[in-house]
Each structure stands twice: as C-alpha cells, then as structure tokens.
Design an enzyme around this catalytic site. Structure first.
Site, short mmCIF file in Angstrom:
data_model
loop_
_atom_site.label_atom_id
_atom_site.label_comp_id
_atom_site.label_asym_id
_atom_site.label_seq_id
_atom_site.Cartn_x
_atom_site.Cartn_y
_atom_site.Cartn_z
NE ARG A 85 -10.50 13.76 -1.51
CZ ARG A 85 -10.73 12.43 -1.61
NH1 ARG A 85 -10.49 11.69 -0.60
NH2 ARG A 85 -10.31 11.66 -2.69
N GLY B 132 -0.35 1.79 -5.67
CA GLY B 132 0.65 2.65 -5.97
C GLY B 132 1.03 3.07 -7.29
CB SER B 133 4.17 4.29 -8.98
OG SER B 133 4.65 3.25 -8.81
CB THR B 134 1.61 3.32 -13.70
OG1 THR B 134 0.37 3.66 -13.55
CG2 THR B 134 1.46 2.32 -15.03
NE ARG C 98 -9.05 1.28 -2.11
CZ ARG C 98 -8.96 2.38 -2.93
NH1 ARG C 98 -10.10 3.26 -2.94
NH2 ARG C 98 -8.15 2.71 -3.55
CD GLU D 218 -1.36 10.37 -10.36
OE1 GLU D 218 -2.44 10.23 -9.55
OE2 GLU D 218 -0.30 9.37 -10.29
CB THR E 19 -0.89 -0.12 1.19
OG1 THR E 19 -0.22 0.18 2.56
CG2 THR E 19 -1.87 -1.09 1.31
N PRO E 20 0.12 2.31 -0.38
CG PRO E 20 -1.03 3.83 -1.62
CD PRO E 20 -1.10 2.53 -0.99
CE LYS F 106 6.27 -2.44 0.76
NZ LYS F 106 6.45 -1.12 1.45
N PRO F 107 2.79 -1.97 4.44
CG PRO F 107 2.96 -1.00 6.59
CD PRO F 107 3.05 -2.16 5.88
CB CYS G 34 -4.44 7.65 -7.49
SG CYS G 34 -5.67 6.75 -6.49
CD GLU H 153 -6.12 2.89 -6.97
OE1 GLU H 153 -5.83 3.39 -7.88
OE2 GLU H 153 -6.24 3.14 -5.72
#
Ligand code: ADP
Length: 498
Positions: free
Chosen positions: A292, A242-244, A174, A395, A163-164, A189-190, A298, A264
């Site tokens: 926000r 996270g990132s593409t 989620r 982005e 996760t990001p 793994k945060p 994203c 995602e």
C-alpha cells in the site's frame, strides 16, 4: 503562474482548490520575505507549484491568529462546532476527485488509493464532529459529607500540528478534526513535499464556515516553524506524525514550556504467518500490508516471518502476486504502485536491498530500480532474510518484502518484538486461541489478526516504545486535545431529610 502550471497538467473541477499560499487568520498569505518553495510531482519530477517558504515570523503570526480565535471558538457549543465540521466533511467528499488528483500529483500514490484516502481522511471529520458532543465529565463520590467533587474537560488551547507527506490529507484531518471538535484552534505545518492537499482542505474548511484563525496552515522552513511552535507559550499542545528522530527533538523541546505532546513515529511491523494460516488469505494480507502507498506507511509490513512448514508454498504464491503489481504514474489506469516520494527514498530502499543481498538474501522478484527510472523501484521479494540485515532493524519505507523463516511460536514472537519500535504487528492463523495468545504477546500498540488493513477513524491508532506517545482516532483520540479540570464544591450543608 503556478495556477496555470497545474491547470495545464491536470484539470481540477474546482480550481479554487488549487492554493499556493499559506493560510493565516483566514487570509491567504505569502512568506513575509517572499521566499518560495517548489512542489514536485514525484512521478515526473515536474514542478507543480511554488508555495511560500515560511519561517519563524510567519509561524508566530499564525500562532497569534490561532490565539485570537481560541476564546470565541472554544466558547461555542459542541453542537455548533459539529455543524461546521459536518459541513467540512460534506465538502471534502463533494470534492473528492479533485483532492485525490492533487494528492496523486504531489505524493504519487495511485488514484484509487488517493480516493480511498479522501474517504478515510474525511471519516475523521465526520467522527469527531459527533464525538465533540460526548466530551463528558465525571462526578466523583465524595469521601467528605460537606464536599462535592467533579471533573470537567476543557479544550487544551492552541495546538501545533506537524504532519508527514505519506498521507497528505488523512494526517491533517486526523489531528485537526479532534482538535477543533474539542474547542481548540490549530496551526498546521504540512510536509513541504505535499502542502497542496492540506491547503485545499483548509480552503474547504473556510468554505464550510469554520471561522478565520481556527485553522491556519504554514509551511517552509521546518526547523524554524517547529521552533516557533515549540517555544510559544500560547501553543499548549503539539501533535506530530513523522520520524522517530524528529519526534525526539520535539519531545525534548516540549520540556521548555511543558506542553502536552502526542507523537506517532516510526514502525518496524512484523507479519507472522503460522503453519495454521490460510495461505491465500495471508498472501492477500501481505500484499496489501506491504505494498500500500508503495510501502510508504508507518504501519506497512516491514518483516514477513513465515513458519517452516509453509515457507516455500507462501514464498511462491506471494512472489506470483507481487509480479502482477502494475508500476507507473498514479494517474494512469490500472497502476497499483506509484513512485517513491523522491530519489533519496529510492537510494535508501536500494541500500537496504544491496545490504540484504550482500548478507545472503536471495531476490525472488524485483531487487532493482524500475525501467521507468528516477523514483520508481521494482516491487521486490527477498527470501532468506536474517536479523543482521538493515531491513530487519529499520523501516525500509518502500516496496521491498523480506521473508524470514522461523520454527516455533516463541522464536517468532521473540523476532517480532526484537525492535525498539512498537507500532503495528500482524499475525495469520486460523486458530483463534493461538491468535489470541500471539496478540497478547506482541509488544505493539496495534495488532491485526488475519488482517493488515486496520486503520480507521473509529479505532485508536498509536504505538508503544519508540513508536510514540498517545493515540489518534476513536473516542480516546479527543482526550489528547482536552485538559481535565477538577472542581471541588465546599461547605455543602447537611442533605435534606424529608
Ligand atoms: P519523514 O522522514 O517522513 O519526512 P520527518 O520526521 O522528517 O519524516 O518529517 C515529518 C514532518 O516533520 C514534516 O512536516 C517535516 O517538515 C517536519 N520536520 C522535520 N524536521 C523538523 C524539525 N526539526 N522541527 C519540526 N518539524 C520538523
């Protein structure tokens, strides 16, 4: 040591939530080789805590713990799992101030937004606690008189979740909530920048009675931990936000053991404001959709396309609204814009602005580093943006809103879809027929019509094209953690004819 540091800076009501170790098989654990990693407050640069810098060996232990826990957890009834998840939800809300404070400390977002994230994040736990009870199978009408055909859904197995940092709680829940509701166990793994909220959430999961090994948390060397998860035959599913760039690495690595994977990834969200929009509503939408989390989501608006007839009026009203944003430390009252997550992010934001200005964009407000220094950037509005600017393609992930002018619907839709990403898009028009056709034409996984705050646990979140695979949230989200099993019953005798 770390405990005292955080205590000196912020008082949590429940200091048991301040954890600075990983969680493996129900045990709070240091890295096997004792290495540590500092977690910084992005607003001040101060070290908040030192957490274990774990690697492959630790990740393998966590996978083993999740494997041991899988059979007993998946064999429980969904009703039983629901009770524990529901208890976790209650504890998350009971501790919402502490969780929010931790989030502000490690992520920088304003306290009110952090409280909002606790509600949003906990919402997934409540939703999936119940949704686990509705994992129905099917009975298929058989084409053969002697056979009956059924489909059942079963937990996929051990899950790896990566996760990001931008939603330190919600990105965890989620993934963990639907996985656990489905009967899976998980290794989380945060992001190394924001592990503290994840660890506090894991502590509350233990307090709720979720058994040891069902939820494990490791952090440290992302590449080593990632490799351990990807190489393991025990891990049957990877869920990543996270990132593409990293998403593509994981997708390729998943081929080795043919894992189920959901991704995602990045977005490049357009916000289209048509001549027939309500300008006041559109300004509010643009403000929330862009600023926000200081522009670090994203689904944040990345490009604002405004039709010629209202361009000047919108630009003036929007600039005025942006001037009212309050920049500062997220713990201070009245602050609506926190810092960026780190200096590298700030450099990227500034690079986008410089690039746009060098190619003809005009700064209406902001356009430079904030006087608070380090990670703070002034909320910025640029006009005359064009499709040759970096900000149109990538982005920006920061508080910069570029305005682009368009004339026709076709031109707007073409500009909006002119990207390899397809996560979220937004459009403002007071004409429902117009809005419907626009929504159908946008090549995105999510469309907000007259609305930019669209994320909720009850709706499917995810993108098309290089924004990812699969959906999170809603009744669709649990399918990512389930396998279908087809069962054929043979040699059924003639039906009773009585
Ligand atoms: P961001 O730009 O939002 O930080 P990243 O994709 O770099 O996005 O990071 C998202 C998550 O992926 C973080 O938890 C990070 O540690 C992790 N990560 C980064 N590189 C890898 C990798 N090679 N393998 C597995 N996880 C990774």
């Amino acid at each position: 040591m770390a405990f005292a540091q955080v205590g000196a800076m912020v008082q949590l009501k429940n200091m048991a939530l301040f954890k600075s170790q990983g969680l493996i098989g129900g045990e709070w654990t240091d890295a096997h080789d004792g290495r540590t990693l500092a977690v910084n407050n992005p607003a001040t640069g101060e070290i908040i805590a030192n957490v274990p810098f774990m690697g492959k060996v630790d990740a393998q232990k966590a996978i083993a713990a999740a494997s041991v826990a899988f059979q007993p957890w998946s064999k429980r009834t969904a009703f039983d799992r629901c009770k524990l998840l529901r208890k976790w939800f209650d504890l998350l809300l009971e501790n919402k101030e502490d969780l929010a404070k931790l989030m502000v400390l490690e992520n920088g977002k304003p306290l009110a937004e952090a409280i909002g994230e606790v509600h949003y994040g906990a919402g997934f736990v409540e939703y999936y606690a119940e949704e686990g009870k509705r994992v129905y199978g099917d009975i298929i009408p058989s084409p053969f008189p002697t056979k009956r055909m059924l489909v059942m859904k079963q937990a996929v197995g051990v899950v790896g979740a990566i996760t990001p940092w931008n939603f330190p709680l919600a990105m965890i829940t989620r993934k963990v909530a639907p996985a656990l509701a489905a009967g899976c166990t998980i290794v989380v793994k945060p992001a190394e920048l924001t592990p503290l909220t994840a660890l506090a959430a894991a502590e509350l999961a233990l307090q709720a009675g979720i058994p040891s090994g069902v939820m494990n948390v490791v952090m440290g060397d992302a590449i080593e931990i990632g490799a351990a998860l990807m190489e393991s035959n025990e891990v049957r599913k990877i869920t990543f936000t996270g990132s593409t760039h990293v998403g593509k690495i994981l997708m390729a690595a998943a081929a080795k053991t043919v894992k189920k994977i959901s991704l995602e990834l990045g977005g490049n969200a357009p916000l289209i404001i048509f001549n027939d929009a309500d300008i006041e509503i559109a300004v509010k939408g643009a403000l929330h959709g862009k600023f926000r989390n200081t522009g670090q989501t994203c689904v944040c608006v990345n490009r604002i396309l405004v039709q010629d007839g209202i361009y000047d009026e919108f630009a003036a009203a929007f600039t005025k609204a942006v001037q009212e944003l309050q920049v500062g430390n997220g713990l201070e009252a009245g602050v609506t814009q926190g810092p960026l997550i780190n200096e590298a992010s700030l450099e990227k934001v500034d690079k986008h602005v410089q690039d746009a200005v060098s190619k003809g964009a005009k700064v209406l407000v902001g356009g430079k580093r904030h006087s608070l220094g380090r990670t703070f950037y002034e909320p910025t509005v640029l006009c005359n943006a064009t499709d040759d600017m970096l900000i149109f393609r990538e982005e920006v992930f920061g508080p910069v809103a570029p305005l682009m002018r368009f004339h026709t619907d076709e031109e707007a839709i073409k500009m909006a879809n002119d990207t390899e990403f397809g996560l979220a898009a937004y459009a403002y028009t007071e004409n429902i027929e117009h809005g419907w056709r626009v929504a159908e034409a946008l090549d995105y996984g999510m469309v907000g019509l007259n609305e930019t705050l669209i994320s909720t646990e009850v709706a499917p979140f995810g993108g098309t094209k290089q924004s990812g695979l699969g959906r999170e949230g809603s009744n669709y989200g649990i399918d990512e953690y389930l396998e279908l099993k087809y069962l054929c019953l043979g040699n059924i005798k003639q039906p009773f004819m009585c």
